[in-house]
Design a protein around this motif. Structure first.
Motif, PDB file in Angstrom:
ATOM      1  N   ASP A 186       0.454  -2.789   4.019  1.00  0.00           N
ATOM      2  CA  ASP A 186      -0.266  -3.515   2.976  1.00  0.00           C
ATOM      3  C   ASP A 186      -1.504  -2.709   2.574  1.00  0.00           C
ATOM      4  OD1 ASP A 186      -2.221  -3.976   4.905  1.00  0.00           O
ATOM      5  OD2 ASP A 186      -1.664  -6.073   5.231  1.00  0.00           O
ATOM      6  N   LYS A 187      -2.313  -3.276   1.744  1.00  0.00           N
ATOM      7  CA  LYS A 187      -3.456  -2.507   1.215  1.00  0.00           C
ATOM      8  C   LYS A 187      -4.523  -2.261   2.279  1.00  0.00           C
ATOM      9  CE  LYS A 187      -2.394  -4.107  -3.456  1.00  0.00           C
ATOM     10  NZ  LYS A 187      -1.518  -3.024  -3.865  1.00  0.00           N
ATOM     11  N   LYS A 188      -4.395  -2.928   3.449  1.00  0.00           N
ATOM     12  CA  LYS A 188      -5.322  -2.664   4.570  1.00  0.00           C
ATOM     13  C   LYS A 188      -4.696  -1.708   5.578  1.00  0.00           C
ATOM     14  CE  LYS A 188      -7.745  -7.072   4.399  1.00  0.00           C
ATOM     15  NZ  LYS A 188      -7.627  -8.450   4.852  1.00  0.00           N
ATOM     16  N   ASP A 189      -3.549  -1.133   5.235  1.00  0.00           N
ATOM     17  CA  ASP A 189      -2.829  -0.176   6.087  1.00  0.00           C
ATOM     18  C   ASP A 189      -2.195  -0.832   7.321  1.00  0.00           C
ATOM     19  OD1 ASP A 189      -2.282   2.333   5.150  1.00  0.00           O
ATOM     20  OD2 ASP A 189      -3.485   3.353   6.679  1.00  0.00           O
ATOM     21  N   VAL A 190      -1.842  -2.094   7.206  1.00  0.00           N
ATOM     22  CA  VAL A 190      -1.137  -2.801   8.280  1.00  0.00           C
ATOM     23  C   VAL A 190       0.294  -3.044   7.818  1.00  0.00           C
ATOM     24  CG1 VAL A 190      -1.046  -4.911   9.673  1.00  0.00           C
ATOM     25  CG2 VAL A 190      -3.265  -3.938   9.010  1.00  0.00           C
ATOM     26  N   PHE A 191       1.269  -2.616   8.654  1.00  0.00           N
ATOM     27  CA  PHE A 191       2.678  -2.847   8.297  1.00  0.00           C
ATOM     28  C   PHE A 191       3.005  -4.338   8.295  1.00  0.00           C
ATOM     29  CE2 PHE A 191       4.017   1.623   9.314  1.00  0.00           C
ATOM     30  CZ  PHE A 191       4.776   1.834   8.167  1.00  0.00           C
ATOM     31  N   ARG A 192       3.654  -4.777   7.223  1.00  0.00           N
ATOM     32  CA  ARG A 192       4.199  -6.136   7.099  1.00  0.00           C
ATOM     33  C   ARG A 192       5.624  -6.002   6.606  1.00  0.00           C
ATOM     34  NH1 ARG A 192       0.440  -9.782   9.276  1.00  0.00           N
ATOM     35  NH2 ARG A 192      -1.615  -8.985   8.781  1.00  0.00           N
ATOM     36  N   ILE A 193       6.359  -7.097   6.667  1.00  0.00           N
ATOM     37  CA  ILE A 193       7.751  -7.059   6.210  1.00  0.00           C
ATOM     38  C   ILE A 193       7.902  -7.982   5.010  1.00  0.00           C
ATOM     39  CG2 ILE A 193      10.142  -7.552   6.843  1.00  0.00           C
ATOM     40  CD1 ILE A 193       9.247  -6.760   9.767  1.00  0.00           C
ATOM     41  N   GLY A 194       8.482  -7.438   3.962  1.00  0.00           N
ATOM     42  CA  GLY A 194       8.684  -8.209   2.738  1.00  0.00           C
ATOM     43  C   GLY A 194      10.160  -8.450   2.484  1.00  0.00           C
ATOM     44  N   VAL A 195      10.414  -9.301   1.490  1.00  0.00           N
ATOM     45  CA  VAL A 195      11.799  -9.576   1.111  1.00  0.00           C
ATOM     46  C   VAL A 195      11.897  -9.524  -0.408  1.00  0.00           C
ATOM     47  CG1 VAL A 195      11.428 -12.095   1.271  1.00  0.00           C
ATOM     48  CG2 VAL A 195      13.752 -11.176   1.343  1.00  0.00           C
ATOM     49  N   GLY A 227       0.842  -1.183   0.000  1.00  0.00           N
ATOM     50  CA  GLY A 227       0.000   0.000   0.000  1.00  0.00           C
ATOM     51  C   GLY A 227       0.878   1.234   0.000  1.00  0.00           C
ATOM     52  N   ARG A 228       1.280   1.662   1.203  1.00  0.00           N
ATOM     53  CA  ARG A 228       2.062   2.906   1.293  1.00  0.00           C
ATOM     54  C   ARG A 228       3.125   2.813   2.386  1.00  0.00           C
ATOM     55  NH1 ARG A 228      -0.767   7.095   5.167  1.00  0.00           N
ATOM     56  NH2 ARG A 228      -1.836   5.681   6.564  1.00  0.00           N
ATOM     57  N   GLN A 229       4.044   3.748   2.338  1.00  0.00           N
ATOM     58  CA  GLN A 229       5.079   3.988   3.352  1.00  0.00           C
ATOM     59  C   GLN A 229       6.160   2.896   3.434  1.00  0.00           C
ATOM     60  OE1 GLN A 229       2.122   5.035   6.552  1.00  0.00           O
ATOM     61  NE2 GLN A 229       3.536   6.766   6.801  1.00  0.00           N
ATOM     62  N   LEU A 230       7.141   3.072   2.575  1.00  0.00           N
ATOM     63  CA  LEU A 230       8.278   2.151   2.529  1.00  0.00           C
ATOM     64  C   LEU A 230       9.306   2.646   3.550  1.00  0.00           C
ATOM     65  CD1 LEU A 230       8.845  -0.280   0.686  1.00  0.00           C
ATOM     66  CD2 LEU A 230       9.787   1.306  -0.990  1.00  0.00           C
ATOM     67  N   TRP A 231       9.319   1.993   4.704  1.00  0.00           N
ATOM     68  CA  TRP A 231      10.148   2.482   5.820  1.00  0.00           C
ATOM     69  C   TRP A 231      11.485   1.745   5.899  1.00  0.00           C
ATOM     70  CZ3 TRP A 231       6.759   4.087  10.669  1.00  0.00           C
ATOM     71  CH2 TRP A 231       5.980   5.196  10.319  1.00  0.00           C
ATOM     72  N   ALA A 232      12.142   1.828   7.037  1.00  0.00           N
ATOM     73  CA  ALA A 232      13.555   1.438   7.187  1.00  0.00           C
ATOM     74  C   ALA A 232      13.853  -0.008   6.770  1.00  0.00           C
ATOM     75  CB  ALA A 232      13.953   1.632   8.644  1.00  0.00           C
ATOM     76  N   PRO A 233      14.736  -0.204   5.784  1.00  0.00           N
ATOM     77  CA  PRO A 233      15.052  -1.560   5.312  1.00  0.00           C
ATOM     78  C   PRO A 233      16.343  -2.111   5.921  1.00  0.00           C
ATOM     79  CG  PRO A 233      15.923   0.005   3.757  1.00  0.00           C
ATOM     80  CD  PRO A 233      15.384   0.806   4.919  1.00  0.00           C
ATOM     81  N   ASP A 234      16.622  -3.363   5.588  1.00  0.00           N
ATOM     82  CA  ASP A 234      17.944  -3.939   5.878  1.00  0.00           C
ATOM     83  C   ASP A 234      18.267  -4.952   4.780  1.00  0.00           C
ATOM     84  OD1 ASP A 234      20.368  -4.306   7.113  1.00  0.00           O
ATOM     85  OD2 ASP A 234      19.630  -5.788   8.550  1.00  0.00           O
TER      86      ASP A 234
END
Ligand code: FUB
Length: 338
Positions: free
Chosen positions: A119-128, A96-103
């Motif tokens: 994600d599209k429901k506005d819940v932060f998840r972590i991707g790879v 969805g929005r807000q790509l925050w601090a990566p590693d």
């Protein structure tokens, strides 16, 4: 690929730490620098701050970042290269929005970029996302890491080859909404009961392919000097966001931001998953609300990468910096005054 020459005051290693604390680049705004040494060079995986015109609020909506640029440098104080866009929100199918601090991490010829985004429901998840190059471009997996939530992934590869992801961040980072293990949007975002234990950062072992959690997510406990868990009201010691792990002389150093008290602090343990005993302040407050760092050893010396708002004076338009970090003979870390 763009190159940026650091300001004249940012001289080579021998110049000493006080000359190093200058913005590393000024062609774009960057924050949350996760630094790693790959192929003898330093690669920095930062957030790419932008002016999105969104009013500042406690939710962090003004941190409306959309892509990542990876930076590299051959030496501390040397030329910094901006490798251009490495991953864009539009290329993450579930974002969805807000790509925050990566590693980032490296294993068996593949570089892994770990990123938090709503994600599209506005819940932060972590991707790879993966690449054959440390500077990208990276290709995102089609779904977030199962069992992941909140923000600020930091991946630590231990000397025995096991890898762990540390993650979590309070308030806008939504960690307080995961107390029960499932997402509770009605959980109060701020001001927990003063006597309850602090909400801990999370840690999960990564699978051999580095793309999944291998086992349950564990909450990290920070103990005070008496061996008691730090309380939620203890805002100068409790975890807030921006966790990082480094190993020094066989001990595990978990460092993090205290958020609303603006400190970078550290706690030490004998296992990568804790518990960790609070030891002290790594860095005093920087200019700007957020403080977020990484610690890396390069050519036998230790450095801390961090950010402040020297270039803009605005909390959401930050610039990454580096300075020396000193482990004292007793294993403590000398406090840095930025
Ligand atoms: O950059 C957005 C957020 O600000 C990060 O995820 C936090 O650690 C804080 O630096």
């Amino acid at each position: 690929t763009e190159s940026a020459t650091p300001p004249a005051a940012a001289k080579a290693d021998s110049a000493g730490p006080k000359y190093l604390a200058k913005p590393l680049i000024s062609n774009i705004y960057t924050a949350d620098p996760s630094a790693h040494v790959f192929n003898g060079k330093i690669y920095i995986y930062p957030s790419h701050d932008i002016e999105a015109g969104i009013a500042e609020n406690d939710n962090g909506d003004h941190f409306a970042m959309r892509d990542y640029h990876i930076l590299s440098l051959d030496s501390i104080g040397g030329k910094v290269t901006d490798h251009g866009v490495a991953l864009d929100t539009k290329d993450i199918p579930w974002a969805g929005r807000q790509l925050w601090a990566p590693d980032a991490a490296f294993k068996n010829g593949t570089y892994f970029l770990y990123f938090p985004v709503k994600d599209k429901k506005d819940v932060f998840r972590i991707g790879v996302a993966t690449s054959t190059s440390p500077s990208g471009p990276f290709k995102a997996e089609p779904t977030p890491i199962t069992g992941s939530y909140s923000i600020d992934p930091a991946v630590f590869s231990d000397t025995n080859g096991a890898a762990y992801m540390y993650f979590g961040g309070l308030w806008g980072g939504q960690l307080q909404r995961w107390k029960t293990g499932t997402y509770d949007p009605t959980a109060p975002d701020k001001k927990p009961d003063g006597r309850e234990p602090a909400v801990g950062a999370r840690v999960a072992k990564l699978s051999a392919d580095m793309k999944h959690f291998d086992g349950p997510v564990k909450e990290i406990t920070i103990l005070d000097s008496l061996g008691k868990p730090v309380l939620a009201s203890d805002s100068k010691h409790r975890f807030f966001e921006g966790g990082w792990m480094h190993k020094f002389q066989g001990k595990y150093y978990f460092s993090y931001s205290t958020g609303d008290t603006h400190l970078l602090v550290y706690a030490v343990g004998t296992s990568p998953t804790g518990p960790f005993t609070y030891k002290g302040v790594l860095m005093k407050p920087v200019q700007g609300w957020t403080t977020h760092h990484s610690i890396v050893e390069f050519k036998g010396k230790w450095y801390i990468f961090y950010h402040d708002t020297e270039l803009s004076g605005k909390t959401w338009l930050r610039n990454v910096k580096v300075t020396a970090l000193t482990h004292n003979p007793d294993g403590s870390i000398a406090t840095i005054t930025p």
